[in-house]
Each structure stands twice: as C-alpha cells, then as structure tokens.
Write an enzyme that holds these catalytic residues in place. Sequence first.
Site, PDB file in Angstrom:
ATOM      1  N   GLN A   1      -1.678   0.451   6.085  1.00  0.00           N
ATOM      2  CA  GLN A   1      -2.818   0.673   5.199  1.00  0.00           C
ATOM      3  C   GLN A   1      -3.770   1.684   5.840  1.00  0.00           C
ATOM      4  O   GLN A   1      -4.144   1.545   7.005  1.00  0.00           O
ATOM      5  CB  GLN A   1      -3.562  -0.630   4.922  1.00  0.00           C
ATOM      6  CG  GLN A   1      -2.715  -1.702   4.250  1.00  0.00           C
ATOM      7  CD  GLN A   1      -2.003  -2.607   5.215  1.00  0.00           C
ATOM      8  OE1 GLN A   1      -1.825  -2.286   6.391  1.00  0.00           O
ATOM      9  NE2 GLN A   1      -1.596  -3.780   4.748  1.00  0.00           N
TER      10      GLN A   1
ATOM     11  N   ASP B   1      -0.614   0.100  -3.819  1.00  0.00           N
ATOM     12  CA  ASP B   1      -1.991  -0.371  -4.075  1.00  0.00           C
ATOM     13  C   ASP B   1      -3.015   0.732  -3.838  1.00  0.00           C
ATOM     14  O   ASP B   1      -4.074   0.490  -3.235  1.00  0.00           O
ATOM     15  CB  ASP B   1      -2.316  -1.564  -3.166  1.00  0.00           C
ATOM     16  CG  ASP B   1      -1.302  -2.693  -3.276  1.00  0.00           C
ATOM     17  OD1 ASP B   1      -0.665  -2.822  -4.323  1.00  0.00           O
ATOM     18  OD2 ASP B   1      -1.134  -3.432  -2.285  1.00  0.00           O
TER      19      ASP B   1
ATOM     20  N   ASP C   1      -3.218   2.086   0.037  1.00  0.00           N
ATOM     21  CA  ASP C   1      -4.658   1.766  -0.011  1.00  0.00           C
ATOM     22  C   ASP C   1      -5.533   3.007   0.080  1.00  0.00           C
ATOM     23  O   ASP C   1      -6.522   3.028   0.823  1.00  0.00           O
ATOM     24  CB  ASP C   1      -5.024   0.786   1.105  1.00  0.00           C
ATOM     25  CG  ASP C   1      -4.400  -0.592   0.923  1.00  0.00           C
ATOM     26  OD1 ASP C   1      -3.691  -0.790  -0.074  1.00  0.00           O
ATOM     27  OD2 ASP C   1      -4.611  -1.456   1.786  1.00  0.00           O
TER      28      ASP C   1
END
Length: 307
Positions: A120, A164, A143
Amino acid sequence: MEKEYIVAKDGSGDFTKVQAAIDAVACGNDQPVTIRIKKGVYKEVVTIPAEKSFIKLVGEDREETVITYDNYAGMLDANGEKIGTFRSPSVFIDGSNVTASNLTFENTFFQPGFDAMGRQAVALSTTGEGNTFINCSFKGYQDTLYAQSGSCYFLNCYLEGDVDYIFGAAHAVFENCQLHSLDRGSKTENGYVTAASTKASDAYGFLFINCTLTADETMAPNSVYLGRPWHPSMRMEPVCAATVFMHCELGAHIREDGWTNMHDAYPETERLYEYENTGAGCQINEKRRQLTAKEVQHCTKQGVLGW
C-alpha cells in the site's frame, strides 16, 4: 490583497520546495493564500496541517508539475517498525477549504504480486472539509487516493491504480473523471476500483458522476471489480460502505458481478449501487443493484457534500 507564493525548482521563485511555501502560511489563516508551483518534479513529503486552510495549490501544468514520493506501508521507520498505510502518503491535506489544480500527486512505489503485504502506497490523503481538486492526476498502484474523512470534490481528474485505489470514509464526489485500472496480469482478478469505509451514520459516501472507467490495453475483460466494502479493524463506530456509480461509462474490464467482499464485509449488506451506466462493462443483474430515479434525486454534489 491575496497573498501569493511561487515555488520553482530553479530558484526563480520564493521557494524551491512546496513544503517551504506551506510552512510560510500563518497558522489559523482565514484569508486565501495561493501557492503557484512551476513545472518540475518535487520529490518531497508535503503536509498541509489542520490549522492551515484556504490554501490554493496551482500547478503550471498537470503533467509536468508533479509532487511525488515513494513511501509504502511495509517500509521500516527509525524504530524498525512498519510505517503502515496511513503514514505512506506523498501528500497529506488535513486543512480545510484547500483547492488544488493542474497538479499530479504521485506515489511511485511498486511491488508486484497479488497478495503482497505492505505494498500500500498512498499518493494523497485528505481529511479536511470543503477540499477541491480540479484537473489533477493521482498516480499510484495500491491505495492511491485516501479520501480519509471530511468532504472533497474532484472535477476533471485522472486517477489510476490497481487495488482499492480510491478508498476511505469521506463524503466525496468525482465528476467527469477518468478512473484507470492498471493490469496486474490476472485473467480473472485484476483489482478493485474503490474501497469505501463510510460510517453507517452517514447518508453518503462516494459518488461518481459522468466518469469513464478505463484500463490498460493488456487488461483481461471481466477482471476488475467496481469495489469492495472496507471495514477497518480499528474502526471506532459502525461502518456501512456507500458508493454510487451514476451515468458512468464502464469499460469491458469491469466484472459482470460488479462488487465483492473484503474479509467478512459483503456487498449485500452495504450501500453499493449504480444508476444508468453505459459501456461494455455495464450489466444489470442481482449482484449489481440499481437505484431508482427517486432514489438518485439527492445524488448531486450539493446533496452529498452539502456545499
């Protein structure tokens, strides 16, 4: 008269670093301050603290004015501890009524793999109220954009990533934006566009209006989810993810089932909807719930953001 600072890497402005210009803004300022950023790649971690608001970041050219860094969740700090996702952003905007235009926010860290831990790497995190991004790019992998809390509006922006890459609990509206999914090389699961963590007590979360969802040319069809609900392990109150894609053009990379679970949070118990989308990735089935014309009456910028 509105105060203005110029940032230029070649020394022709007031500062050579973006953070230095932000540091020059008085705490508690209640008048707009414009920071003009000349073309260049500014490799630095930038923070606009909560006590500094009404700042305008104006880039000279979106593609050539870049704020970038390469921190990532699995990186070790001076104490030998992983910094985690929340300390990885290249840019933190915690102030309110901040406007950014003609800029690229980037995190260049990349780690291949489908289940790699610690990859991330956030390009921008925003927590303030009334923050606006116009003609900006957000580039990363997992992210990319953390719309953590508060309220924010994105107009004519470009956002890219794989897992995401738009996530958080903010009230956020994305209008006329391009959401570009990067290919992870899978035939069936190439990632997730969104991961909302909306508070159950909030009426709205993420709203995408007139956006275009695109993908790398190599992307397998039917391999990217519109999103999945994120229930943070450290949440302080109940979460019920809220995301709506409305009047969007969906590419063939979007999966027929649209949404999926994250751990024990399943789409069926969240607020994940669509309305009058088009394109090769558009499907209407029991997995992809549609709102009615009456239900979308408040799906507007003002309805979601309150401003």
